[in-house]
Structure formats: structure tokens, C-alpha cells
Write a protein that holds these residues in place. Structure first.
Motif, PDB file in Angstrom:
ATOM      1  N   MET A   1       0.654  -1.031  -0.450  1.00  0.00           N
ATOM      2  CA  MET A   1      -0.176   0.156   0.389  1.00  0.00           C
ATOM      3  C   MET A   1       0.509   1.695   0.228  1.00  0.00           C
ATOM      4  N   ALA A   2       0.237   2.079  -0.663  1.00  0.00           N
ATOM      5  CA  ALA A   2       1.264   3.493  -1.360  1.00  0.00           C
ATOM      6  C   ALA A   2       1.239   4.020  -0.062  1.00  0.00           C
ATOM      7  N   LEU A   3       1.806   4.710   0.995  1.00  0.00           N
ATOM      8  CA  LEU A   3       1.744   5.862   2.181  1.00  0.00           C
ATOM      9  C   LEU A   3       0.761   6.316   1.304  1.00  0.00           C
ATOM     10  N   ILE A   4       0.078   7.709   2.377  1.00  0.00           N
ATOM     11  CA  ILE A   4      -0.907   8.628   2.158  1.00  0.00           C
ATOM     12  C   ILE A   4       0.448  10.058   2.530  1.00  0.00           C
ATOM     13  N   THR A   5       0.551  10.984   2.015  1.00  0.00           N
ATOM     14  CA  THR A   5       1.349  12.089   2.418  1.00  0.00           C
ATOM     15  C   THR A   5       0.921  13.110   1.824  1.00  0.00           C
ATOM     16  N   ARG A   6       1.281  14.536   2.914  1.00  0.00           N
ATOM     17  CA  ARG A   6       1.091  15.658   1.915  1.00  0.00           C
ATOM     18  C   ARG A   6       2.090  16.254   1.300  1.00  0.00           C
ATOM     19  N   TYR A   7       3.119  16.345   2.284  1.00  0.00           N
ATOM     20  CA  TYR A   7       4.143  16.692   2.299  1.00  0.00           C
ATOM     21  C   TYR A   7       5.637  16.068   2.004  1.00  0.00           C
ATOM     22  N   SER A   8       6.341  16.838   1.458  1.00  0.00           N
ATOM     23  CA  SER A   8       7.496  16.342   0.627  1.00  0.00           C
ATOM     24  C   SER A   8       8.585  15.624   1.249  1.00  0.00           C
ATOM     25  N   SER A   9       8.927  14.568   0.954  1.00  0.00           N
ATOM     26  CA  SER A   9      10.255  13.431   1.887  1.00  0.00           C
ATOM     27  C   SER A   9      11.690  14.664   1.730  1.00  0.00           C
ATOM     28  N   ASP A  10      11.771  16.022   0.342  1.00  0.00           N
ATOM     29  CA  ASP A  10      12.829  15.788   1.014  1.00  0.00           C
ATOM     30  C   ASP A  10      13.120  16.886   2.024  1.00  0.00           C
ATOM     31  N   LEU A  11      12.299  17.928   1.969  1.00  0.00           N
ATOM     32  CA  LEU A  11      12.356  18.806   3.215  1.00  0.00           C
ATOM     33  C   LEU A  11      12.110  18.155   4.731  1.00  0.00           C
ATOM     34  N   GLY A  12      11.367  17.124   4.889  1.00  0.00           N
ATOM     35  CA  GLY A  12      11.577  16.122   6.123  1.00  0.00           C
ATOM     36  C   GLY A  12      12.648  14.892   5.709  1.00  0.00           C
ATOM     37  N   ILE A  13      14.048  15.001   4.735  1.00  0.00           N
ATOM     38  CA  ILE A  13      14.758  14.350   4.628  1.00  0.00           C
ATOM     39  C   ILE A  13      16.143  15.645   5.605  1.00  0.00           C
ATOM     40  N   ARG A  14      15.530  16.393   5.383  1.00  0.00           N
ATOM     41  CA  ARG A  14      17.068  17.259   5.764  1.00  0.00           C
ATOM     42  C   ARG A  14      16.998  17.639   6.460  1.00  0.00           C
ATOM     43  N   ARG A  15      15.861  18.177   7.272  1.00  0.00           N
ATOM     44  CA  ARG A  15      15.656  18.226   8.665  1.00  0.00           C
ATOM     45  C   ARG A  15      16.045  17.144   9.761  1.00  0.00           C
ATOM     46  N   LEU A  16      15.780  16.388   9.542  1.00  0.00           N
ATOM     47  CA  LEU A  16      16.447  14.895  10.192  1.00  0.00           C
ATOM     48  C   LEU A  16      17.529  14.475   9.684  1.00  0.00           C
ATOM     49  N   LEU A  17      18.445  14.385   9.241  1.00  0.00           N
ATOM     50  CA  LEU A  17      19.698  14.645   9.140  1.00  0.00           C
ATOM     51  C   LEU A  17      20.277  15.252   9.206  1.00  0.00           C
ATOM     52  N   ALA A  18      19.767  17.045   9.582  1.00  0.00           N
ATOM     53  CA  ALA A  18      20.545  17.871  10.453  1.00  0.00           C
ATOM     54  C   ALA A  18      20.268  18.358  12.206  1.00  0.00           C
ATOM     55  N   GLN A  19      19.299  17.686  12.149  1.00  0.00           N
ATOM     56  CA  GLN A  19      18.214  17.912  13.871  1.00  0.00           C
ATOM     57  C   GLN A  19      19.329  17.359  14.877  1.00  0.00           C
ATOM     58  N   PRO A  20      20.024  16.142  14.932  1.00  0.00           N
ATOM     59  CA  PRO A  20      21.425  15.922  15.620  1.00  0.00           C
ATOM     60  C   PRO A  20      22.249  16.458  15.629  1.00  0.00           C
ATOM     61  N   ARG A  21      22.391  17.356  14.975  1.00  0.00           N
ATOM     62  CA  ARG A  21      24.122  17.626  15.646  1.00  0.00           C
ATOM     63  C   ARG A  21      24.397  18.729  16.026  1.00  0.00           C
ATOM     64  N   ASP A  22      22.846  18.977  16.553  1.00  0.00           N
ATOM     65  CA  ASP A  22      22.574  20.468  17.099  1.00  0.00           C
ATOM     66  C   ASP A  22      22.328  20.577  19.338  1.00  0.00           C
ATOM     67  N   VAL A  23      22.042  19.054  18.869  1.00  0.00           N
ATOM     68  CA  VAL A  23      21.542  18.676  20.668  1.00  0.00           C
ATOM     69  C   VAL A  23      22.600  16.776  21.050  1.00  0.00           C
ATOM     70  N   ALA A  24      23.700  16.829  19.915  1.00  0.00           N
ATOM     71  CA  ALA A  24      24.526  15.323  20.106  1.00  0.00           C
ATOM     72  C   ALA A  24      25.157  15.272  21.412  1.00  0.00           C
ATOM     73  N   PRO A  25      25.052  14.227  21.775  1.00  0.00           N
ATOM     74  CA  PRO A  25      25.967  14.189  23.507  1.00  0.00           C
ATOM     75  C   PRO A  25      27.409  14.101  22.896  1.00  0.00           C
ATOM     76  N   PRO A  26      28.670  15.182  23.502  1.00  0.00           N
ATOM     77  CA  PRO A  26      29.590  14.804  22.981  1.00  0.00           C
ATOM     78  C   PRO A  26      30.530  13.772  22.682  1.00  0.00           C
ATOM     79  N   HIS A  27      30.309  12.378  22.646  1.00  0.00           N
ATOM     80  CA  HIS A  27      30.782  10.782  23.035  1.00  0.00           C
ATOM     81  C   HIS A  27      30.156  10.742  22.078  1.00  0.00           C
ATOM     82  N   ASP A  28      29.106  11.163  21.349  1.00  0.00           N
ATOM     83  CA  ASP A  28      27.905  10.211  20.189  1.00  0.00           C
ATOM     84  C   ASP A  28      29.128  11.004  18.857  1.00  0.00           C
ATOM     85  N   ILE A  29      28.949   9.509  18.445  1.00  0.00           N
ATOM     86  CA  ILE A  29      29.675   9.529  17.291  1.00  0.00           C
ATOM     87  C   ILE A  29      28.640  10.000  16.064  1.00  0.00           C
ATOM     88  N   ARG A  30      29.209  10.765  15.100  1.00  0.00           N
ATOM     89  CA  ARG A  30      29.033  11.337  14.226  1.00  0.00           C
ATOM     90  C   ARG A  30      29.841  11.802  13.069  1.00  0.00           C
TER      91      ARG A  30
END
Length: 162
Positions: A1-30
Motif C-alpha cells: 500500500m502506498a503511503l498517503i502524505t501531503r508533504y515533500s520527503s526532501d524537506l523531512g530528509i534534510r530536517r531529520l539529517l540535520a537535527q541531531p548535530r545540534d543536540v548530540a552528546p559530546p561522546h556520540d559518534i557523528r
């Protein structure tokens, strides 16, 4: 079944890949390591993740389609149904508890494997969870994960992912 959405995946991808950089613990592998450069433990874990996320996708897509169908009956049009459904659950199908559980579970498993693998073969969790899906051509799974407005993960009082 194809997923129903209203939003661009590109924006979500960029957002999710960028977010953790701001809050990652110092010892986290980046490291944004490619699948074939990661440890065998990571590659095995990724195969398990894809299987579990596929199962969660099947449940979430049907659940979400049912919500939209019900709203369509109540609202009288497909467009109004989509608007109401997304107003109530901005993450769409990604709001499904099964999806949230799989994402959280594998984020934490990736972090655990990173401790064993070390910096030489470890990989940032957001790369593992999303970029590797993109690289593997898992378009519907990518669309599902990209619906999330943020990663369902936090940090405990010691600054570790939880």
C-alpha cells in the motif's frame, strides 16, 4: 500500500539529517559513514531494522489510510479529510506507535553497536536510520520516516541518548 502524505520527503530528509548535530552528546559518534564502510554488526543491524520497519510500515500505512477514510466520510471530501488528519497527527503514518517504537529501538541499538565498533566503523544514528534507507532505494520507508517532524529520542540526565 502506498503511503498517503501531503508533504515533500526532501524537506523531512534534510530536517531529520540535520537535527541531531545540534543536540548530540559530546561522546556520540557523528560520522556519516556509508553502509559498506560500517562494521559487520551495523550491517546486520540495518537488515533487521529494514525488516522491522517494513512490518511497521504495513501496519502504519493501513492505520493511516483508515483514519483518512473515516475522516473523508465525516468531512465530505478527500482534501478536507487529509487536512483534518494531518492537523490531528502532523507526522501522518509516522505517528503510528509501531513506527515510533522501531525508530527509537534502532536508534538506541545503533548507539550501543557504536560503543562496540568505535569511531573507526561507527555511524551516526540518523545516517543509519535514514540515509542508509535512501542509499538502499527503500523509497516508501524513506517517505514514512521523513514524515516525522523530529526524531523520537531524547537524552537522560547524564547526556546519553534515551
Amino acid at each position: 500500500m502506498a503511503l498517503i502524505t501531503r508533504y515533500s520527503s526532501d524537506l523531512g530528509i534534510r530536517r531529520l539529517l540535520a537535527q541531531p548535530r545540534d543536540v548530540a552528546p559530546p561522546h556520540d559518534i557523528r560520522v556519516a559513514r556509508k553502509h559498506d564502510e560500517a562494521s559487520p554488526m551495523h550491517r546486520t543491524l540495518f537488515a533487521e531494522y529494514v525488516a522491522e520497519l517494513t512490518d511497521a510500515y504495513d501496519i502504519a500505512a493501513e492505520w493511516w489510510a483508515d483514519i483518512i477514510s473515516t475522516e473523508e466520510e465525516l468531512q465530505g471530501s478527500r482534501e478536507k479529510a487529509l487536512e483534518k488528519a494531518f492537523d490531528d497527527r502532523v507526522a501522518g503514518a509516522a505517528a503510528s506507535p509501531q513506527v515510533v517504537w522501531v525508530i527509537r529501538r534502532y536508534w538506541l541499538k545503533c548507539v550501543t553497536v557504536n560503543v562496540s565498533a568505535g569511531e573507526e566503523t561507527g555511524v551516526a544514528a540518523e545516517i543509519f536510520l535514514l540515509q542508509w534507507l535512501i542509499d538502499a532505494g527503500e523509497e516508501e520507508l524513506v517517505k514514512l520516516v521523513a514524515c516525522m517532524p523530529y526524531w523520537p529520542i531524547g537524552q537522560n540526565e547524564k547526556g546519553n541518548w534515551c
